[in-house]
Design a protein around this motif. Structure first.
Motif, PDB file in Angstrom:
ATOM      1  N   MET A 115      52.036 -22.304  20.185  1.00  0.00           N
ATOM      2  CA  MET A 115      51.571 -21.609  21.394  1.00  0.00           C
ATOM      3  C   MET A 115      52.645 -21.664  22.471  1.00  0.00           C
ATOM      4  SD  MET A 115      48.579 -20.129  21.277  1.00  0.00           S
ATOM      5  CE  MET A 115      48.175 -19.881  22.988  1.00  0.00           C
ATOM      6  N   SER A 163      54.302 -22.180  26.161  1.00  0.00           N
ATOM      7  CA  SER A 163      54.143 -23.323  27.076  1.00  0.00           C
ATOM      8  C   SER A 163      53.266 -23.001  28.282  1.00  0.00           C
ATOM      9  CB  SER A 163      55.513 -23.807  27.539  1.00  0.00           C
ATOM     10  OG  SER A 163      56.169 -22.772  28.248  1.00  0.00           O
ATOM     11  N   THR A 195      50.241 -21.949  28.336  1.00  0.00           N
ATOM     12  CA  THR A 195      48.810 -21.994  28.046  1.00  0.00           C
ATOM     13  C   THR A 195      48.113 -22.950  29.015  1.00  0.00           C
ATOM     14  OG1 THR A 195      49.090 -23.751  26.412  1.00  0.00           O
ATOM     15  CG2 THR A 195      49.088 -21.485  25.582  1.00  0.00           C
ATOM     16  N   ASP A 214      41.953 -23.364  26.390  1.00  0.00           N
ATOM     17  CA  ASP A 214      41.860 -23.957  25.047  1.00  0.00           C
ATOM     18  C   ASP A 214      40.454 -24.492  24.800  1.00  0.00           C
ATOM     19  OD1 ASP A 214      44.577 -23.514  24.460  1.00  0.00           O
ATOM     20  OD2 ASP A 214      45.165 -25.515  25.166  1.00  0.00           O
ATOM     21  N   GLN A 273      42.954 -15.683  19.597  1.00  0.00           N
ATOM     22  CA  GLN A 273      44.093 -16.599  19.753  1.00  0.00           C
ATOM     23  C   GLN A 273      45.418 -15.856  19.582  1.00  0.00           C
ATOM     24  OE1 GLN A 273      43.543 -19.574  20.849  1.00  0.00           O
ATOM     25  NE2 GLN A 273      45.628 -20.279  20.812  1.00  0.00           N
ATOM     26  N   ARG A 274      45.484 -14.946  18.613  1.00  0.00           N
ATOM     27  CA  ARG A 274      46.733 -14.208  18.373  1.00  0.00           C
ATOM     28  C   ARG A 274      47.048 -13.278  19.546  1.00  0.00           C
ATOM     29  NH1 ARG A 274      51.560 -14.111  17.827  1.00  0.00           N
ATOM     30  NH2 ARG A 274      52.508 -12.348  16.778  1.00  0.00           N
ATOM     31  N   ARG A 289      46.124 -13.714  22.581  1.00  0.00           N
ATOM     32  CA  ARG A 289      46.500 -14.654  23.652  1.00  0.00           C
ATOM     33  C   ARG A 289      47.969 -15.072  23.505  1.00  0.00           C
ATOM     34  NH1 ARG A 289      44.395 -20.745  23.863  1.00  0.00           N
ATOM     35  NH2 ARG A 289      45.157 -21.329  25.927  1.00  0.00           N
ATOM     36  N   GLU A 290      48.372 -15.430  22.302  1.00  0.00           N
ATOM     37  CA  GLU A 290      49.770 -15.823  22.055  1.00  0.00           C
ATOM     38  C   GLU A 290      50.730 -14.698  22.422  1.00  0.00           C
ATOM     39  OE1 GLU A 290      49.980 -16.846  17.927  1.00  0.00           O
ATOM     40  OE2 GLU A 290      48.811 -18.667  18.172  1.00  0.00           O
ATOM     41  N   SER A 303      53.353 -15.030  25.478  1.00  0.00           N
ATOM     42  CA  SER A 303      54.763 -15.098  25.077  1.00  0.00           C
ATOM     43  C   SER A 303      55.576 -13.921  25.613  1.00  0.00           C
ATOM     44  CB  SER A 303      54.887 -15.174  23.553  1.00  0.00           C
ATOM     45  OG  SER A 303      54.458 -13.966  22.960  1.00  0.00           O
TER      46      SER A 303
END
Length: 122
Positions: free
Chosen positions: A1, A3, A5, A10, A25-26, A28-29, A33
């Motif tokens: 993940m 940094s 976040t 979570d 989650q994907r 979100r990543e 990013s």
């Protein structure tokens, strides 16, 4: 993940046990990013991304796809056609599965970068 976040997000996602948790989650990543200056928090009982204002929030009631609502989406230039809707302000990006997310990754990042450029006045 990435940094940037937020542990509050979570924990919220863990407790929610959403049927599309991997897909959420994907997305979100990908969003986090795109630029390390993007933050996230729980607002309106939903994970929300922010950069000089609210960018987008997950619509957690959707169970068969991931719905990411861009609060001021109507003002974002979206040449890839990722954002859907006819509302005065908001637009929605929908993702049906992990493959769809990967296929739309560049379009999602382009929308996020456009928002940042708008907020920075560039």
């Amino acid at each position: 993940m990435p940094s940037n976040t937020n542990t509050e997000v979570d924990q919220f996602l863990k407790e929610k046990e959403h049927p599309m948790a991997l897909e959420i989650q994907r997305v979100r990543e990908i969003v986090l990013s795109t630029d390390p200056r993007i933050g996230e928090a729980i607002k309106w009982k939903s994970p929300t991304f922010m950069y000089k204002g609210n960018i987008a929030s997950f619509f957690m009631n959707a169970k068969k796809f991931v719905s990411l609502m861009f609060h001021k989406g109507a003002s974002i230039n979206d040449p890839n056609g990722l954002l859907e809707g006819e509302g005065k302000e908001a637009r929605v990006a929908r993702f049906i599965d992990l493959e769809d997310i990967e296929n739309k990754k560049e379009a999602l990042q382009a929308v996020i970068k456009t928002w940042i450029d708008m907020r920075d006045g560039t």
